[in-house]
Design an enzyme around this catalytic site. Structure first.
Site, short mmCIF file in Angstrom:
data_model
loop_
_atom_site.label_atom_id
_atom_site.label_comp_id
_atom_site.label_asym_id
_atom_site.label_seq_id
_atom_site.Cartn_x
_atom_site.Cartn_y
_atom_site.Cartn_z
N HIS A 1 -40.07 9.99 -12.82
CA HIS A 1 -40.55 11.01 -13.76
C HIS A 1 -41.88 11.61 -13.33
O HIS A 1 -42.56 11.10 -12.42
CB HIS A 1 -40.67 10.44 -15.17
CG HIS A 1 -41.68 9.34 -15.31
ND1 HIS A 1 -43.04 9.54 -15.28
CD2 HIS A 1 -41.51 7.99 -15.49
CE1 HIS A 1 -43.67 8.39 -15.44
NE2 HIS A 1 -42.77 7.43 -15.56
N CYS B 1 -42.09 2.36 -13.31
CA CYS B 1 -41.39 3.60 -13.00
C CYS B 1 -41.86 4.17 -11.66
O CYS B 1 -42.88 3.75 -11.10
CB CYS B 1 -41.63 4.64 -14.09
SG CYS B 1 -40.79 4.26 -15.64
#
Length: 419
Positions: free
Chosen positions: A326, A344
């Site tokens: 992301h 992440c």
């Protein structure tokens, strides 16, 4: 000297006579040997245990065919239902009895063809039509997944059963009835994740631009006890280009390949110590243009130095527990040089948007060089590709034990995301 067409025909006939070991009339008059004539009706020589007329046979009772009078023997039996499923059977050594060795399907129309031979060697034939009745209301249905559409080449196929199937023999019945037809053809196998869920994958990723059709041949088939297969809707899927993204945590970069050719290279940041990103092959589960990520959803207490509450854009999900690729504009200074996330893969907003637009569900994200644990196969998304082909086949009831021996729980942990 060349032969005339008439001479060539005579020579061909001579070869046929020699191969058959019969008289010269094999190429002419059919009266010289019974094999040259039409088989006689063997109705008076065989008996069936199937009911006559419009009555339906009990699918829980085996089909049996026996000779009558002792003057003939059965040489072959073929029993096939209207779906093309063959009924297995065994013939006695003396040809006096044939019986089915696999259960008949319920609510099925069968055509049974019997071949016989009398004491003179004359061949007989008898064809029987029979229909089986119902066998109770308990039905095992199959739901195929994912939903119809186009996916990346890493997307496993799924089959969800309406009731649990636990023993290997019954699992083999189910697995044998689940049909996977791909174009082009591939080598693949089912894996029993648990008693109600199966995954299917090829030995390697699906070929780019291929298609696959899933269907069940289980309707009416006895699975176990009073449980029989029910009708199930087929599913057709397509696969796109081969998109593979490799994240190197040690080098802090991501390389994206399309059909083997590098098309993108991005600086990234991955999980810092204590929050290391999982190594291994992950399959993209979905894409969300906006996600609210809160630290409490991944067990970080509010008010701690690690807590956060952030709006996140261009988020591509790879695990149910909240691992994404992301946009992370707050860590641009570390991208390409240090790992600072909570697990992440963080990128600049521009790069995350480009990645988001490049990939689709089923595409591959592989993480290497991390100090994190390896992605488990089934409990946190589609980690199916982290099993070797040999290990994968062990989960098949037709090729192995038919049980899940892979690490990790089988129920997915659908947690909220972390950054």
């Amino acid at each position: 000297m060349s032969h005339s067409p008439r001479t060539r025909t005579v020579l061909s006939c001579t070869v046929l006579v020699a191969a058959l070991g019969v008289g010269a009339t094999a190429c002419g008059d059919s009266g010289g040997h019974p094999l040259a004539g039409r088989p006689y009706d063997a109705a008076g020589q065989v008996a069936f245990n199937a009911p006559s007329g419009s009555k339906e046979a009990d699918p829980d009772k085996p089909l049996e065919i026996v000779t009558k009078g002792g003057e003939s023997r059965i040489t072959d039996v073929s029993a096939t239902d209207s779906l093309g499923r063959h009924l297995a059977g065994a013939l006695s050594a003396d040809g006096a009895r044939w019986h089915s060795t696999s259960p008949l399907a319920a609510n099925a129309q069968y055509t049974v063809r019997v071949s016989t031979e009398n004491s003179d060697g004359d061949p007989g034939r008898k064809t029987l039509q029979m229909r089986t009745g119902d066998a109770g209301k308990k039905r095992l249905k199959v739901s195929f997944g994912p939903e119809k559409g186009t996916y990346g080449v890493g997307q496993p196929l799924t089959a969800t059963l309406s009731a649990p199937v636990k023993d290997k023999a019954s699992r083999a019945v189910v697995e044998r009835s689940l049909q996977v037809e791909s174009s082009p053809a591939v080598q693949g196998s089912w894996y029993w994740v648990d008693s109600k869920n199966l995954h299917y994958r090829p030995k390697t990723y699906w070929p780019a631009r291929s298609k696959v059709r899933l269907s069940s041949n289980l309707d009416g088939v006895k699975v176990t006890g009073d449980l029989r297969g029910g009708p199930s809707a087929p599913l057709t899927l397509s696969f796109g280009d081969r998109i593979e993204a490799v994240v190197d945590s040690a080098n802090h970069d991501m390389t994206v390949r399309r059909n083997g050719k590098v098309v993108e290279s991005f600086p990234v940041t991955t999980g810092k110590p204590g929050f290391d990103t999982r190594n291994g092959i992950k399959v993209i589960l979905g894409k969300e243009s906006f996600v609210r990520m809160r630290s409490g959803s991944v067990g970080i207490a509010a008010g701690s130095s690690e807590s956060y509450d952030l709006p996140v854009y261009w988020a591509t999900r790879v695990t149910w527990s909240g691992e994404y690729v992301h946009a992370a504009p707050w860590s641009v200074g570390s991208q390409g040089s240090a790992n600072t996330s909570h697990g992440c893969v963080g990128m600049s907003t521009e790069n995350a948007h480009r990645f988001f637009d490049t990939v689709q569900r089923g595409d591959i994200v592989e993480v290497v060089g991390s100090d994190g644990e390896r992605m488990t196969p089934f409990d946190n998304g589609f980690g199916d590709w982290n099993l070797s082909w040999k290990k994968w086949q062990e989960g098949s009831a037709l090729r192995g034990s038919g049980h899940n021996t892979a690490p990790g729980a089988v129920e997915p942990a659908r947690l909220r995301p972390g950054v």
